[in-house]
Write a protein that holds these residues in place. Structure first.
Motif, mmCIF file in Angstrom:
data_model
loop_
_atom_site.group_PDB
_atom_site.id
_atom_site.type_symbol
_atom_site.label_atom_id
_atom_site.label_comp_id
_atom_site.label_asym_id
_atom_site.label_seq_id
_atom_site.Cartn_x
_atom_site.Cartn_y
_atom_site.Cartn_z
ATOM 1 N N ARG A 106 1.014 -1.281 -0.201
ATOM 2 C CA ARG A 106 0.074 0.169 -0.067
ATOM 3 C C ARG A 106 0.866 1.332 0.020
ATOM 4 N NH1 ARG A 106 -3.415 -1.305 3.903
ATOM 5 N NH2 ARG A 106 -2.125 -0.716 5.490
ATOM 6 N N TYR A 107 1.994 1.181 0.793
ATOM 7 C CA TYR A 107 2.893 2.351 0.820
ATOM 8 C C TYR A 107 3.494 2.596 -0.294
ATOM 9 C CZ TYR A 107 6.255 5.820 2.463
ATOM 10 O OH TYR A 107 7.214 6.988 2.459
ATOM 11 N N ALA A 108 4.003 1.608 -1.019
ATOM 12 C CA ALA A 108 4.674 1.518 -2.315
ATOM 13 C C ALA A 108 3.801 2.053 -3.322
ATOM 14 C CB ALA A 108 5.249 0.187 -2.742
ATOM 15 N N SER A 109 2.610 1.699 -3.506
ATOM 16 C CA SER A 109 1.670 2.082 -4.374
ATOM 17 C C SER A 109 1.413 3.663 -4.241
ATOM 18 C CB SER A 109 0.404 1.253 -4.426
ATOM 19 O OG SER A 109 -0.435 1.579 -5.309
ATOM 20 N N PHE A 110 1.124 4.000 -2.975
ATOM 21 C CA PHE A 110 0.847 5.568 -2.601
ATOM 22 C C PHE A 110 2.154 6.392 -3.210
ATOM 23 C CE2 PHE A 110 1.995 8.948 0.219
ATOM 24 C CZ PHE A 110 0.962 9.718 0.057
ATOM 25 N N SER A 111 3.331 5.780 -2.711
ATOM 26 C CA SER A 111 4.475 6.629 -3.339
ATOM 27 C C SER A 111 4.479 6.558 -4.867
ATOM 28 C CB SER A 111 5.847 5.963 -2.764
ATOM 29 O OG SER A 111 5.816 5.973 -1.652
ATOM 30 N N LYS A 112 4.170 5.561 -5.428
ATOM 31 C CA LYS A 112 4.204 5.750 -6.865
ATOM 32 C C LYS A 112 3.175 6.501 -7.691
ATOM 33 C CE LYS A 112 6.124 1.037 -7.563
ATOM 34 N NZ LYS A 112 6.001 -0.343 -7.986
ATOM 35 N N ARG A 113 2.073 6.430 -6.973
ATOM 36 C CA ARG A 113 0.867 7.367 -7.591
ATOM 37 C C ARG A 113 0.868 8.654 -7.234
ATOM 38 N NH1 ARG A 113 -4.280 4.176 -8.207
ATOM 39 N NH2 ARG A 113 -3.932 2.133 -8.767
ATOM 40 N N ARG A 114 1.476 8.987 -5.943
ATOM 41 C CA ARG A 114 1.935 10.426 -5.694
ATOM 42 C C ARG A 114 2.866 11.108 -6.766
ATOM 43 N NH1 ARG A 114 6.182 12.248 -2.585
ATOM 44 N NH2 ARG A 114 6.482 10.105 -1.807
ATOM 45 N N LEU A 115 4.090 10.188 -6.996
ATOM 46 C CA LEU A 115 5.166 10.772 -7.940
ATOM 47 C C LEU A 115 4.184 10.996 -9.441
ATOM 48 C CD1 LEU A 115 8.140 8.952 -6.838
ATOM 49 C CD2 LEU A 115 7.346 11.165 -6.482
ATOM 50 N N SER A 116 3.445 10.181 -9.675
ATOM 51 C CA SER A 116 2.760 10.190 -11.260
ATOM 52 C C SER A 116 1.836 11.198 -11.309
ATOM 53 C CB SER A 116 2.251 8.782 -11.598
ATOM 54 O OG SER A 116 1.014 8.548 -10.594
ATOM 55 N N LEU A 117 1.102 11.563 -9.915
ATOM 56 C CA LEU A 117 0.370 12.807 -9.797
ATOM 57 C C LEU A 117 1.109 14.104 -9.764
ATOM 58 C CD1 LEU A 117 -2.604 13.932 -9.177
ATOM 59 C CD2 LEU A 117 -2.022 13.473 -6.742
ATOM 60 N N TYR A 118 2.227 14.122 -9.082
ATOM 61 C CA TYR A 118 3.023 15.099 -9.207
ATOM 62 C C TYR A 118 3.648 15.471 -10.750
ATOM 63 C CZ TYR A 118 3.463 15.519 -4.092
ATOM 64 O OH TYR A 118 3.343 15.815 -2.781
ATOM 65 N N LYS A 119 3.907 14.511 -11.557
ATOM 66 C CA LYS A 119 4.466 14.558 -12.626
ATOM 67 C C LYS A 119 3.388 15.195 -13.533
ATOM 68 C CE LYS A 119 6.471 12.184 -16.665
ATOM 69 N NZ LYS A 119 6.860 10.616 -16.861
ATOM 70 N N LYS A 120 2.163 14.700 -13.340
ATOM 71 C CA LYS A 120 0.841 15.111 -14.240
ATOM 72 C C LYS A 120 0.612 16.547 -13.963
ATOM 73 C CE LYS A 120 -0.492 11.886 -16.907
ATOM 74 N NZ LYS A 120 -0.451 11.835 -18.267
ATOM 75 N N ALA A 121 0.953 16.960 -12.753
ATOM 76 C CA ALA A 121 0.748 18.393 -12.230
ATOM 77 C C ALA A 121 1.651 19.093 -13.100
ATOM 78 C CB ALA A 121 0.665 18.297 -10.757
ATOM 79 N N SER A 122 2.646 18.785 -12.778
ATOM 80 C CA SER A 122 4.107 19.480 -13.562
ATOM 81 C C SER A 122 3.746 19.814 -15.047
ATOM 82 C CB SER A 122 5.035 18.952 -13.295
ATOM 83 O OG SER A 122 6.311 19.548 -13.974
ATOM 84 N N GLU A 123 3.322 18.805 -15.686
ATOM 85 C CA GLU A 123 2.913 19.016 -17.128
ATOM 86 C C GLU A 123 1.887 19.954 -17.224
ATOM 87 O OE1 GLU A 123 2.024 15.253 -18.578
ATOM 88 O OE2 GLU A 123 4.040 14.155 -18.329
ATOM 89 N N LEU A 124 0.835 19.912 -16.467
ATOM 90 C CA LEU A 124 -0.387 20.641 -16.688
ATOM 91 C C LEU A 124 0.037 22.114 -16.371
ATOM 92 C CD1 LEU A 124 -3.388 20.823 -16.922
ATOM 93 C CD2 LEU A 124 -3.464 20.659 -14.392
ATOM 94 N N VAL A 125 0.902 22.327 -15.263
ATOM 95 C CA VAL A 125 1.474 23.848 -15.095
ATOM 96 C C VAL A 125 2.302 24.126 -16.227
ATOM 97 C CG1 VAL A 125 3.091 25.183 -13.598
ATOM 98 C CG2 VAL A 125 1.648 23.758 -12.512
#
Length: 181
Positions: free
Chosen positions: A23-42
């Protein structure tokens, strides 16, 4: 047409991951992918964005652009225009653009360096084994480069040979006679 070899992308039902480490590994991976998408959006849409999340252990994480104050002010008062905040946001955007440009440049340099190292490793292997034994491991690009190098070398050797022949033949000939003798 042949049947499919894999099941392809299928919808996976969302359910709680029971194993804590997974669960923690999945959280970390999804958090990083969310940040990457947010960075692309910005970067692509030039927007102000804030993401605030906390892990199951209560550790907070955030992604804000351009600044936390600018995002909160925009959220609280969407119609109010604060020139100071806009200038700070513009400056932050310019820094992000500069850093992204530098990052892309470093990525390109790293890729070129890795390719050069790979090429040098292949050349060293060829030297150790002898070029005739290593030719079967070259790809089409390497063979083309090698052929061009051989053609260039042959041309240079031919030019040098002609220069040597012309120098040798002119020194053997007797000097031209002078009409004053």
């Amino acid at each position: 047409m042949e049947g499919k070899k894999t099941a392809g992308r299928q919808k996976i039902p969302l359910e709680k991951i029971e194993k804590e480490a997974a669960r923690y590994a999945s959280f970390s991976k999804r958090r990083l992918s969310l940040y990457k998408k947010a960075s692309e959006l910005v970067r692509e849409c030039d927007v102000d964005l804030g993401i605030f999340i906390s892990s199951q252990t209560g550790k907070p994480y955030s992604f804000v652009h351009p600044t936390t104050n600018a995002v909160i002010d925009r959220f609280i008062n969407p119609t109010t225009v604060d020139l100071g905040a806009q200038l700070a946001a513009a400056e932050a955007r310019n820094k992000v653009i500069q850093y992204n440009d530098r990052l892309n440049e470093f990525d390109a340099r790293e890729k070129a360096a890795k390719e050069k190292i790979r090429s040098m490793d292949q050349m060293n292997e060829a030297r150790v084994r002898g070029w005739w034994e290593a030719m079967d491991q070259f790809n089409a690009v390497d063979i083309t480069k090698f052929k061009e190098w051989l053609n260039t070398t042959e041309g240079l050797l031919n030019v040098q040979l002609k220069q040597l022949e012309n120098g040798a033949s002119s020194s053997v000939q007797s000097p031209p006679e002078d009409g004053s003798n």
